[in-house]
Design a protein around this motif. Structure first.
Motif, PDB file in Angstrom:
ATOM      1  N   PHE A 269      10.511 -11.639  11.447  1.00 34.33           N
ATOM      2  CA  PHE A 269      10.268 -11.617   9.940  1.00 34.33           C
ATOM      3  C   PHE A 269       9.289 -10.761   9.545  1.00 34.33           C
ATOM      4  O   PHE A 269       9.257 -10.261   8.341  1.00 34.33           O
ATOM      5  CB  PHE A 269       9.939 -13.028   9.791  1.00 34.33           C
ATOM      6  CG  PHE A 269       9.438 -13.350   8.007  1.00 34.33           C
ATOM      7  CD1 PHE A 269      10.347 -13.367   7.370  1.00 34.33           C
ATOM      8  CD2 PHE A 269       8.080 -13.600   7.947  1.00 34.33           C
ATOM      9  CE1 PHE A 269      10.075 -13.712   5.737  1.00 34.33           C
ATOM     10  CE2 PHE A 269       7.755 -13.606   6.568  1.00 34.33           C
ATOM     11  CZ  PHE A 269       8.581 -13.780   5.500  1.00 34.33           C
ATOM     12  N   LYS A 270       7.783 -10.781   9.991  1.00 32.14           N
ATOM     13  CA  LYS A 270       6.842 -10.206   9.611  1.00 32.14           C
ATOM     14  C   LYS A 270       6.883  -8.573   9.728  1.00 32.14           C
ATOM     15  O   LYS A 270       6.468  -7.954   8.728  1.00 32.14           O
ATOM     16  CB  LYS A 270       5.573 -10.552  10.697  1.00 32.14           C
ATOM     17  CG  LYS A 270       4.992 -11.710  10.547  1.00 32.14           C
ATOM     18  CD  LYS A 270       3.776 -12.088  11.309  1.00 32.14           C
ATOM     19  CE  LYS A 270       3.323 -13.547  11.123  1.00 32.14           C
ATOM     20  NZ  LYS A 270       2.049 -13.726  11.735  1.00 32.14           N
ATOM     21  N   GLN A 273       9.123  -7.752   6.880  1.00 28.57           N
ATOM     22  CA  GLN A 273       8.440  -7.674   5.625  1.00 28.57           C
ATOM     23  C   GLN A 273       7.681  -6.296   5.592  1.00 28.57           C
ATOM     24  O   GLN A 273       7.699  -5.813   4.284  1.00 28.57           O
ATOM     25  CB  GLN A 273       7.497  -8.946   5.363  1.00 28.57           C
ATOM     26  CG  GLN A 273       8.091 -10.134   5.046  1.00 28.57           C
ATOM     27  CD  GLN A 273       8.894  -9.882   3.827  1.00 28.57           C
ATOM     28  OE1 GLN A 273       9.861  -9.636   3.655  1.00 28.57           O
ATOM     29  NE2 GLN A 273       8.185 -10.683   2.809  1.00 28.57           N
ATOM     30  N   LYS A 274       7.018  -6.006   6.414  1.00 27.57           N
ATOM     31  CA  LYS A 274       6.153  -4.569   6.412  1.00 27.57           C
ATOM     32  C   LYS A 274       7.108  -3.347   6.194  1.00 27.57           C
ATOM     33  O   LYS A 274       6.906  -2.437   5.383  1.00 27.57           O
ATOM     34  CB  LYS A 274       5.634  -4.173   7.791  1.00 27.57           C
ATOM     35  CG  LYS A 274       4.350  -5.235   8.049  1.00 27.57           C
ATOM     36  CD  LYS A 274       3.619  -4.883   9.258  1.00 27.57           C
ATOM     37  CE  LYS A 274       2.430  -6.012   9.497  1.00 27.57           C
ATOM     38  NZ  LYS A 274       1.735  -5.441  10.784  1.00 27.57           N
ATOM     39  N   SER A 324       0.203  -6.706  18.540  1.00 29.59           N
ATOM     40  CA  SER A 324       1.372  -5.843  18.641  1.00 29.59           C
ATOM     41  C   SER A 324       1.222  -5.060  20.160  1.00 29.59           C
ATOM     42  O   SER A 324       0.265  -4.548  20.449  1.00 29.59           O
ATOM     43  CB  SER A 324       1.295  -4.956  17.411  1.00 29.59           C
ATOM     44  OG  SER A 324       1.427  -5.682  16.423  1.00 29.59           O
ATOM     45  N   SER A 447       4.162 -19.683   3.457  1.00 31.62           N
ATOM     46  CA  SER A 447       3.571 -19.189   4.667  1.00 31.62           C
ATOM     47  C   SER A 447       4.191 -19.837   5.936  1.00 31.62           C
ATOM     48  O   SER A 447       4.563 -20.875   5.905  1.00 31.62           O
ATOM     49  CB  SER A 447       1.895 -19.549   4.845  1.00 31.62           C
ATOM     50  OG  SER A 447       1.325 -19.157   5.728  1.00 31.62           O
ATOM     51  N   LYS A 449       2.688 -19.186   8.987  1.00 32.95           N
ATOM     52  CA  LYS A 449       1.502 -18.850   9.834  1.00 32.95           C
ATOM     53  C   LYS A 449       1.249 -19.950  10.865  1.00 32.95           C
ATOM     54  O   LYS A 449       1.237 -21.292  10.233  1.00 32.95           O
ATOM     55  CB  LYS A 449       0.145 -18.463   9.438  1.00 32.95           C
ATOM     56  CG  LYS A 449      -0.874 -18.202  10.408  1.00 32.95           C
ATOM     57  CD  LYS A 449      -2.076 -17.654   9.488  1.00 32.95           C
ATOM     58  CE  LYS A 449      -3.065 -17.296  10.441  1.00 32.95           C
ATOM     59  NZ  LYS A 449      -4.553 -16.771   9.908  1.00 32.95           N
TER      60      LYS A 449
END
Length: 624
Positions: A269-270, A273-274, A324, A447, A449
């Motif tokens: 997902f993250k 989004q980027k 990462s 969120s 997170k």
């Protein structure tokens, strides 16, 4: 190896054959397998107030995943709703189906993803059968399922693919694509017929239907399988290589380019989004239109791949962040080109981790926290006993209609003392997901997170003689509540939407698995006993002043015959005190009849000559 030039497409390696199985409506199918009458009725599985899945009869009437139960009942009043909070039946069914497919594998490369997906690397099976083909009569071919048994297999038509294909055309053996790809098309056709056979066996033997994809990588086999749901299969046809001057377009690129970036396995997902933000050159409208697996504001793989200046180096700059992995830019670059070098992993004897979680509309008091932690802990410990202990002596009533029998079975497995750990976790982890505080305008920023805290696994949890309930109570109060205070030091005011309790960092105990950390000492002693059992000491002439003794090395006869030895002739060999703490605290005394024939073991009553004390000690060490 990374490309040396910007915008260079990664090199493809299409030497493997991978089949991906996705069981249709798995949770619903488990209930249908227990009660086949449900197959023709609209059926939905409920967790909390949500429909987590429903069968295709229910979907034909408008029901769908993640629908509120009240909306489902209003839309389809005749729907049958079953509770799916207890996932043990799904886990056991998944294990059974996984084992069924694994039994067909030659190389053991069968990997499970969740409960309802399985990859099989069938490269060796396909390559072996390629050698058996008669190129002059492909239509009358035979697929051999066992190297040692030529008649064990099935007949098939190797001149065409089984099931659907992408692109949606029939494939003929002598097409230019087959010749250009050096037989890749023919190998894929064999893979498609094997997949068809396995699908039918799964349905006939176990009652489960599946959707299947056939290609050369895990990535493409998983994606292409989703084109023809339910109960279908799809093979991605060659050519696979990127277009060269005057050559045909790559079917891999044509296929993968159309996918939304968030639907690509390996792009979470993250990261998605980027990538959306970079392509759109603004923040994606996430909060305005969330849909399952992506956003309404669609950004395709092609949009990302063809974006100006896009290359592995740029992706690395865009996606790098805390945690990462190095080289993430090149890895995503490969996925954008349909290249996936990850191997289908061989079956593991134990899971890498066991995780139990639940989600909440609002969780904000310590009493509620205690209640939920106890429930999660009970489920976690029960799961550990089911998944990490030896259960070979149990017959699992997976498809039984007797729910009480299934429940009693699980209770027996969780509480039995005649079990041993196959592995034990080294780490306990607690994870929560707090909701963001409201914005000034009353809205709340979405969120996902999570925050986590880990500690060494408390050893008392591994006590198989204690009840699950007692261990869960102790685990919560002694370990999880202090961990929770680390995550949330404030006394109140939390608003949690999720709590997760997990054990990980598994250490396999003694066993034959190549991943086991320890040695099976019991097996070592057993082997030693088997080796030595045929040896018998008969003649002790010269050891004692007169007489002979015969001692058998079997467990039942560490005894001595009357040696007739004088008392002082054994004195130098006896030293009883030094043995008292060696053999489980056994005490050694002289015989009471006045004739010194040896020593008596107070532990087992055996009469032992002094020279055989060490052998007798070893016998007790092995166990009576």
């Amino acid at each position: 190896m990374q490309p040396s030039k910007r915008n260079t497409a990664p090199t493809r390696n299409d030497g493997r054959l991978v089949i991906h199985f996705d069981y249709d409506c798995f949770y619903a199918s488990v209930f249908e397998a227990e009660n086949p009458a449900l197959k023709s009725l609209p059926l939905a599985v409920q967790q909390k107030q949500i429909i987590v899945t429903c069968n295709y009869e229910a979907r034909r009437r408008g029901l769908h995943k993640l629908q509120l139960v009240r909306d489902a009942k209003r839309m389809c009043p005749e729907v049958i709703i079953v509770l799916g909070e207890d996932i043990s039946r799904f886990r056991d069914a998944s294990k059974e189906l996984y084992g069924f497919l694994r039994d067909f594998s030659w190389n053991g490369k069968v990997e499970r993803l969740g409960f309802d997906e399985v990859w099989m690397d069938v490269t060796d099976m396909v390559d072996y059968n390629m050698e058996l083909l008669n190129s002059n009569d492909l239509a009358h071919s035979f697929f051999q399922l066992d190297r040692s048994e030529p008649t064990h297999g099935f007949s098939f038509d190797a001149s065409a693919s089984a099931g659907h294909t992408f692109p949606n055309v029939s494939m003929i053996a002598n097409t230019s694509a087959t010749r250009v790809n050096g037989g890749l098309g023919l190998r894929l056709r064999l893979g498609s017929h094997l997949a068809m056979y396995l699908r039918h066996q799964l349905e006939q033997e176990k009652g489960y239907t599946s959707t299947v994809g056939i290609s050369t990588t895990k990535l493409i086999s998983k994606l292409v399988g989703g084109l023809n749901k339910p109960k279908g299969q799809t093979t991605l046809l060659p050519p696979y290589q990127m277009n060269t001057e005057g050559g045909p377009e790559s079917n891999v690129m044509t296929f993968i380019d159309s996918h939304e970036i968030g639907k690509i396995p390996g792009i979470g997902f993250k990261l998605a989004q980027k990538l959306r933000e970079h392509v759109l050159e603004r923040a994606p409208a996430f909060d305005d239109g969330l849909v399952y697996g992506g956003t309404r504001e669609r950004v395709s793989v092609r949009d990302v791949r063809t974006k100006k200046d896009m290359c592995p180096e740029l992706l690395e700059k865009l996606l790098i962040g805390p945690g990462s992995p190095h080289g993430i830019g090149y890895r995503i670059w490969c996925l954008l080109h349909g290249v996936d070098e990850s191997e289908v992993k061989q079956a593991r004897p134990v899971p890498r981790q066991i995780s139990i979680e639940d989600s909440y509309i609002r969780l904000d008091t310590i009493d509620e926290i205690l209640k939920e932690l106890k429930m999660l802990s009970r489920s976690l410990i029960a799961r550990m006993r089911l998944d990490l202990t030896d259960d070979e002596d149990y017959d699992i009533p997976l498809l039984s209609n007797d729910n009480d029998a299934v429940s009693k079975f699980h209770d027996a497995r969780c509480n039995t003392v005649n079990r041993k750990w196959l592995a034990h976790p080294r780490t306990l982890r607690l994870t929560t997901r707090p909701r963001q505080p409201p914005n000034p305008d009353g809205t709340r920023t979405r969120s996902f997170k999570r925050i986590s805290h880990s500690v060494p696994m408390p050893t008392f949890v591994l006590a198989l003689t204690d009840s699950v309930e007692a261990l869960a109570e102790r685990l919560v109060h002694e370990t999880l509540i202090p961990m929770f205070r680390k995550l949330h030091p404030e006394k109140a005011g939390w608003n949690l939407s999720l709590v997760n309790v997990a054990v990980t960092n598994m250490a396999e105990t003694a066993g034959e698995s190549r991943t086991a950390d320890g040695r099976d000492i019991g097996k070592m002693f057993k082997l030693q006993e088997d080796v030595l059992k045929d040896f018998t000491i008969d003649d002790y002439e010269g050891l004692l002043s007169d007489g002979q003794a015969k001692v058998s090395s079997s467990k039942s006869a560490y005894s001595a015959v009357d040696t007739g030895a004088e008392t002082n002739s054994l004195e130098d060999l006896r030293h009883p005190a030094q043995y008292q703490t060696v053999v489980d605290g056994a005490e050694w005394d002289d015989e009471e009849d006045g004739v010194d024939t040896g020593l008596v073991c107070q532990s087992c009553g055996a009469l032992v000559p002094s020279f055989a004390i060490l052998a007798h000690q070893r016998f007790h060490a092995l166990g009576d």
